[in-house]
Scaffold this active site. Structure first.
Site, PDB file in Angstrom:
ATOM      1  N   GLU A  31      12.996  27.042  25.157  1.00  0.00           N
ATOM      2  CA  GLU A  31      13.576  27.480  26.439  1.00  0.00           C
ATOM      3  C   GLU A  31      13.051  28.852  26.854  1.00  0.00           C
ATOM      4  O   GLU A  31      12.421  29.560  26.062  1.00  0.00           O
ATOM      5  CB  GLU A  31      15.105  27.508  26.341  1.00  0.00           C
ATOM      6  CG  GLU A  31      15.621  28.487  25.298  1.00  0.00           C
ATOM      7  CD  GLU A  31      16.881  29.204  25.727  1.00  0.00           C
ATOM      8  OE1 GLU A  31      16.930  29.696  26.866  1.00  0.00           O
ATOM      9  OE2 GLU A  31      17.808  29.277  24.903  1.00  0.00           O
ATOM     10  N   LYS A 175      27.577  31.396  19.065  1.00  0.00           N
ATOM     11  CA  LYS A 175      27.753  32.828  18.859  1.00  0.00           C
ATOM     12  C   LYS A 175      29.213  33.237  18.708  1.00  0.00           C
ATOM     13  O   LYS A 175      30.096  32.572  19.222  1.00  0.00           O
ATOM     14  CB  LYS A 175      27.197  33.595  20.059  1.00  0.00           C
ATOM     15  CG  LYS A 175      25.707  33.739  20.054  1.00  0.00           C
ATOM     16  CD  LYS A 175      25.241  34.406  21.323  1.00  0.00           C
ATOM     17  CE  LYS A 175      25.452  33.526  22.522  1.00  0.00           C
ATOM     18  NZ  LYS A 175      24.545  32.419  22.637  1.00  0.00           N
TER      19      LYS A 175
END
Ligand code: PSU
Ligand code: MN
Length: 319
Positions: A31, A175
């Protein structure tokens, strides 16, 4: 006048990626939002190049994906990577499924998030994709927190995409800035297998463990390839999330990752940062709070994921 251009017509594959796919050789999608929004210069260009090198070292062809001039570019050259990495802050759009059309229509550079990269990878015929972290359910998405008592409903379109697009996404786990248990529940609802590699605990992005068990775990790369092949072979539509822990040497201790995550979130709430700006803002704030240690962890885990995805693509192509 032509009024419609299909997704396939928007794809612009590099000659290297196009040849590799035509010959059935392994290809890994990468990405570009982590280049434009996730990391500062020059770490962003270094990690973009190191990720491509890690995919090649594993025996696969890298295909970094981004948008320019109304096309979905699959396979960037060094000049493209540099353009994305050095663009002035705010000048490159962050393209996700909901903003994909606007990014294409703008005619300018845009970076693809996990959701938009999955769309392009799948359309191009690429089944393996490596990134650092996926978007997820943000704290306060479902229940109000602090001075924002209303639920924000900030749930990344990455999770919907994993539920509807059959691509294997290799990451280092959700995260600490996310509501990790809620993110896992959401993925379960959308039918997405979440698999830890080499440990029972869910990898925690900056930290080796998120402090909770992964829904599924496999001992090693070979077993991960078996599971990915089984999932994609079913043809039931959704993707699969493979979580590889950050390399030990660059990991943040779990407690540190959680503490700085909580502090950054509290500050973001106070500053009323929301929407697509939230994730980049939190990542930049955590870099300051950890004196750069989070950047080292982030770059190490991205390159590690790329190498793992390269090896995974090689095994899958050999089947
Ligand atoms: N995780 C990172 N760095 C990033 C991102 C995630 O460590 O740059 C990017 C990815 O492109 C991901 C996006 O798809 O952030 C999620 O954004 P949001 O939370 O706005 O959906
Ligand atoms: Mn969001």
């Amino acid at each position: 006048m032509r009024t419609r251009t299909t997704l396939t017509e928007r794809l612009a594959l590099s000659s290297e990626v196009s040849a590799a796919l035509a010959e059935g050789r392994p290809v890994v999608a990468l990405e570009s939002t982590l280049i434009s929004h996730g990391l500062p210069y020059p770490q962003n260009i270094e990690v973009a190049k190191a990720s491509e090198a890690a995919v090649r070292a594993a025996g696969a062809i890298p295909a970094t994906i981004a948008i320019n001039a109304g096309r979905l570019l699959v396979g960037l050259d060094d000049a493209d990577l540099t353009a994305l990495a050095t663009a002035p802050a705010g000048s490159v759009r962050k393209a996700a499924r909901p903003s994909l059309a606007a990014a294409l229509a703008s005619g300018n550079w845009a970076a693809t998030t996990v959701s938009a990269t999955m769309i392009a990878a799948h359309a191009a015929g690429i089944a393996v994709f490596a990134t650092g972290g996926i978007g997820g359910v943000h704290h306060g998405a479902l229940a109000g927190a602090g001075p924002a008592p209303q639920p924000t409903f900030d749930i990344s379109s990455d999770l919907e995409e994993l539920g509807r697009t059959p691509v294997a996404v290799v990451c280092a786990g959700p995260k600490a800035i996310l509501d990790v248990p809620a993110t896992l529940e959401y993925l379960e609802t959308r039918g997405v297998p979440v698999v830890a590699v080499g440990q029972a605990d869910l990898p925690g992005f900056y930290a080796r463990s998120a402090g909770i068990a992964a829904p599924e775990s496999v001992p090693d790369l070979d077993a991960a390839a078996d599971l990915v092949a089984a999932q994609l072979g079913l043809g039931i539509g959704n993707g699969i999330l493979i979580c590889v822990p950050v390399p030990e040497a660059d990991a943040l201790p779990g407690e540190v990752a959680r503490t700085v995550g909580e502090r950054a979130i509290a500050e973001a709430t106070q500053e009323r940062v929301a929407g697509p700006e939230l994730t980049p803002w939190l990542l930049a704030r955590i870099a300051v709070l950890t004196d750069g240690a989070s950047i080292r962890a982030n770059t190490a885990l991205i390159v590690n994921d790329a190498g793992f995805a390269g090896a995974l693509a090689v095994l899958l192509a050999a089947r």
